[in-house]
Design a protein around this motif. Structure first.
Motif, mmCIF file in Angstrom:
data_model
loop_
_atom_site.group_PDB
_atom_site.id
_atom_site.type_symbol
_atom_site.label_atom_id
_atom_site.label_comp_id
_atom_site.label_asym_id
_atom_site.label_seq_id
_atom_site.Cartn_x
_atom_site.Cartn_y
_atom_site.Cartn_z
ATOM 1 N N PHE A 160 0.891 -1.028 -0.022
ATOM 2 C CA PHE A 160 0.513 -0.197 -0.361
ATOM 3 C C PHE A 160 0.708 1.135 0.211
ATOM 4 N N CYS A 161 2.292 1.297 0.683
ATOM 5 C CA CYS A 161 2.546 2.127 1.060
ATOM 6 C C CYS A 161 3.922 2.501 -0.149
ATOM 7 N N LYS A 162 4.127 1.520 -0.716
ATOM 8 C CA LYS A 162 4.407 1.683 -2.453
ATOM 9 C C LYS A 162 5.579 2.226 -2.175
ATOM 10 N N GLY A 163 6.549 1.644 -1.453
ATOM 11 C CA GLY A 163 8.232 2.497 -1.477
ATOM 12 C C GLY A 163 7.903 3.630 -1.040
ATOM 13 N N PHE A 175 -10.209 9.568 -13.516
ATOM 14 C CA PHE A 175 -9.439 8.442 -13.861
ATOM 15 C C PHE A 175 -9.686 7.842 -12.508
ATOM 16 N N THR A 176 -10.157 8.381 -11.116
ATOM 17 C CA THR A 176 -10.630 7.719 -10.083
ATOM 18 C C THR A 176 -11.937 6.427 -10.221
ATOM 19 N N ASP A 210 3.995 14.237 -11.007
ATOM 20 C CA ASP A 210 4.254 12.657 -11.378
ATOM 21 C C ASP A 210 3.039 11.875 -10.442
ATOM 22 N N LEU A 211 2.242 12.849 -11.012
ATOM 23 C CA LEU A 211 0.484 11.930 -10.187
ATOM 24 C C LEU A 211 -0.075 11.148 -11.636
ATOM 25 N N ILE A 212 0.450 10.838 -12.355
ATOM 26 C CA ILE A 212 0.681 9.773 -13.392
ATOM 27 C C ILE A 212 1.512 9.747 -14.360
ATOM 28 N N HIS A 213 0.956 8.162 -14.769
ATOM 29 C CA HIS A 213 2.203 7.583 -14.749
ATOM 30 C C HIS A 213 1.886 7.143 -16.679
ATOM 31 N N GLU A 230 -2.204 6.034 -15.657
ATOM 32 C CA GLU A 230 -2.479 5.886 -15.188
ATOM 33 C C GLU A 230 -1.460 6.772 -13.251
ATOM 34 N N LEU A 231 -3.170 6.890 -13.207
ATOM 35 C CA LEU A 231 -3.010 8.026 -11.708
ATOM 36 C C LEU A 231 -2.345 7.089 -10.294
ATOM 37 N N ASN A 232 -1.457 8.554 -9.875
ATOM 38 C CA ASN A 232 -1.240 7.641 -8.666
ATOM 39 C C ASN A 232 -1.956 7.339 -7.767
ATOM 40 N N TYR A 233 -1.332 5.871 -7.277
ATOM 41 C CA TYR A 233 -2.591 5.551 -6.253
ATOM 42 C C TYR A 233 -2.636 6.528 -4.817
ATOM 43 N N TYR A 234 -1.790 6.920 -4.750
ATOM 44 C CA TYR A 234 -2.139 8.024 -2.948
ATOM 45 C C TYR A 234 -3.372 8.834 -3.651
ATOM 46 N N ILE A 235 -3.322 9.280 -4.521
ATOM 47 C CA ILE A 235 -3.747 10.070 -4.783
ATOM 48 C C ILE A 235 -5.543 10.293 -5.607
ATOM 49 N N LEU A 236 -5.508 8.644 -5.790
ATOM 50 C CA LEU A 236 -6.775 7.808 -6.328
ATOM 51 C C LEU A 236 -7.233 7.430 -4.958
#
Length: 482
Positions: A290-293, A347-348, A388-391, A401-407
């Motif tokens: 979940f914390c994604k490093g 994206f969410t 760095d919020l969309i990859h 792909e939307l950043n996991y934390y923002i989603l």
């Protein structure tokens, strides 16, 4: 400021001439130094070789010889690092550190370290400073500045130059039309410097597309361009969560290097977890995933677990999603422009991923086009990439792909808690729709309020239903009741 002093070449000759004029040999003078001042011959030998020497010893030697110490001394190495943070725990990043050291050693003039908040940009820049201070020879002066504490570029440059230049040159900084950039570049050409400018993103406006400078701070962008183009042996390193727009303009300049910092690999992330006391029962595979490093995400999570649940208590992933988020994610979201927030919401509803090919063909997205053109939407997506919020996921087709934390922030905080608070789906920007509170039942069928966790799971299930179009997902979310 910390300074390491030495005698200049001219100063060494002045010392030797003064000794000779007194009718002393080098050996006799060294005995006199030892007897009268307690200064050893090895100290005098270092002076004659132009190596570092304590300033008080240099002053004593000059006093004995009736010399002006100002005409003898020179700065060998100086550092202005008063505000540099202490990094007691640091794991991994061997590959990134090696690459950054190599780029700087090979005379890159501008180095940009970008990435989402908490990923370790500041920590790795501290390691860079420490490395080059230990490996003396590349740089003569070291500076650390957090630009969020700077009023304007002139003040920043003044603080760097003040110990080294004349009052006349300092006055030229304040009277210059370019923010003092000319005076700084002249100094950098003469004196090799490593300058770290931390938190560059704080120079940018909120609620605008990425990289738009606040009023009065536009000179910082010009600074990057001038430093990259002028020939010198210094280096400016900036850390930022938003790539500056100048990077696009300078991307073909071989004297500028950019690194986007990703999360830690699994082994080093586990080591970082293990460095926190009383956390052995908290850490699970779900938590690490979940914390994604992200080191900051991990610290926030463990601290909240220990504060809310006590030491050594496990937590399930649903609890984690409910109370994980802190100011650092919320601030990221609130910095976004209207169009970026619209795109994030879209994206969410797509569970974070969409093909580029169909991005502008969705029936729901057509509704956004009543406000935004295709060009606007492209610029919004590009801005989110710069943050760095969309990859971009490349393959047979291009995906975003939307950043996991923002989603998860949108689902858990914006939608879930707002439904719980006001009895309706929040007025998110998508399609500019809102259900009036009076049209929504405040209680469920069993007349017992739903938990925030229950609402969140309902939203997540709707989002993950691949059989529904985005507009149908939104319709179902609007129908949720508490």
């Amino acid at each position: 400021m910390s300074t390491i002093w030495a005698a200049s070449e001219e100063g060494i000759q002045l010392v030797k001439t003064a000794i000779k004029s007194k009718g002393l040999s080098q050996t006799d003078f060294c005995k006199k130094l030892q007897t009268e001042a307690g200064i050893s011959k090895s100290t005098y030998d270092r002076l004659c070789r132009g190596e570092n020497i304590r300033l008080e010893n240099l002053e004593v030697i000059c006093d004995l010889l009736k010399l002006d110490v100002e005409k003898v001394k020179k700065i060998l190495v100086s550092s202005s690092l008063e505000s540099i943070p202490d990094i007691p725990v640091f794991y991994g990043r061997d590959k990134e550190l090696a690459e950054l050291k190599s780029q700087i050693t090979n005379n890159q003039r501008v180095v940009i370290i970008s990435g989402i908040p908490g990923v370790g940009k500041t920590s790795i820049s501290v390691k860079i400073v420490n490395h080059f201070m230990e490996e003396q020879g590349k740089f003569k002066h070291f500076f650390w500045r957090d630009v969020k504490n700077s009023r304007d570029l002139k003040d920043l440059i003044y603080s760097i130059l003040e110990p080294f230049v004349t009052e006349k040159e300092l006055n030229e900084v304040h009277s210059s039309n370019d923010g003092g950039i000319f005076q700084l570049t002249k100094f950098l050409m003469k004196e090799p410097c490593l300058i770290i400018l931390n938190s560059w993103n704080d120079l940018f406006k909120e609620r605008e597309l990425a990289g738009c400078y606040k009023e009065g701070f536009e000179d910082y962008g010009e600074l990057l361009k001038r430093i990259a183009k002028i020939n010198h042996n210094s280096c400016i390193v900036i850390t930022t969560s938003e790539e500056p727009r100048e990077l696009t303009e300078l991307q073909n300049n071989s004297q500028i290097y950019s690194m986007k910092l990703e999360g830690l690999d699994l082994n080093n992330y586990q080591n970082l977890f293990n460095s926190i006391p009383n956390n052995s029962e908290i850490i699970t595979g779900e938590v690490i995933d979940f914390c994604k490093g992200n080191p900051l995400a991990m610290r926030i999570f463990v601290n909240k677990c220990q504060s809310l649940l006590g030491d050594g208590k496990k937590i399930n992933i649903n609890q984690l999603k409910t109370f994980f988020y802190d100011d650092w994610v919320e601030l990221q979201y609130k910095r976004l422009s209207d169009i970026e927030q619209n795109i994030v919401d879209f994206f969410t509803l797509k569970n974070g991923v969409s093909k580029r090919a169909c991005l502008f063909q969705e029936d729901n997205f057509n509704l956004l086009k009543t406000t935004y053109t295709d060009g606007d939407l492209d610029r919004g997506i590009y801005s989110l990439i710069k943050r760095d919020l969309i990859h971009i996921i490349e393959g047979d087709e291009i995906y975003y792909e939307l950043n996991y934390y923002i989603l998860n922030y949108v689902v858990v905080v914006l939608w879930t808690e707002e439904i719980k608070k006001i009895g309706t789906v929040p007025n998110t920007r998508i399609f500019d729709l809102q259900i009036p509170i009076e049209d929504v039942s405040i209680l469920g069928d069993n007349q017992s309020p739903k938990t925030i966790d229950g609402i969140r799971r309902e939203i997540e299930n709707i989002i993950k239903d691949d059989k529904l179009t985005v507009s149908k997902k939104w319709d179902k979310i609007k129908q949720l009741q508490i």
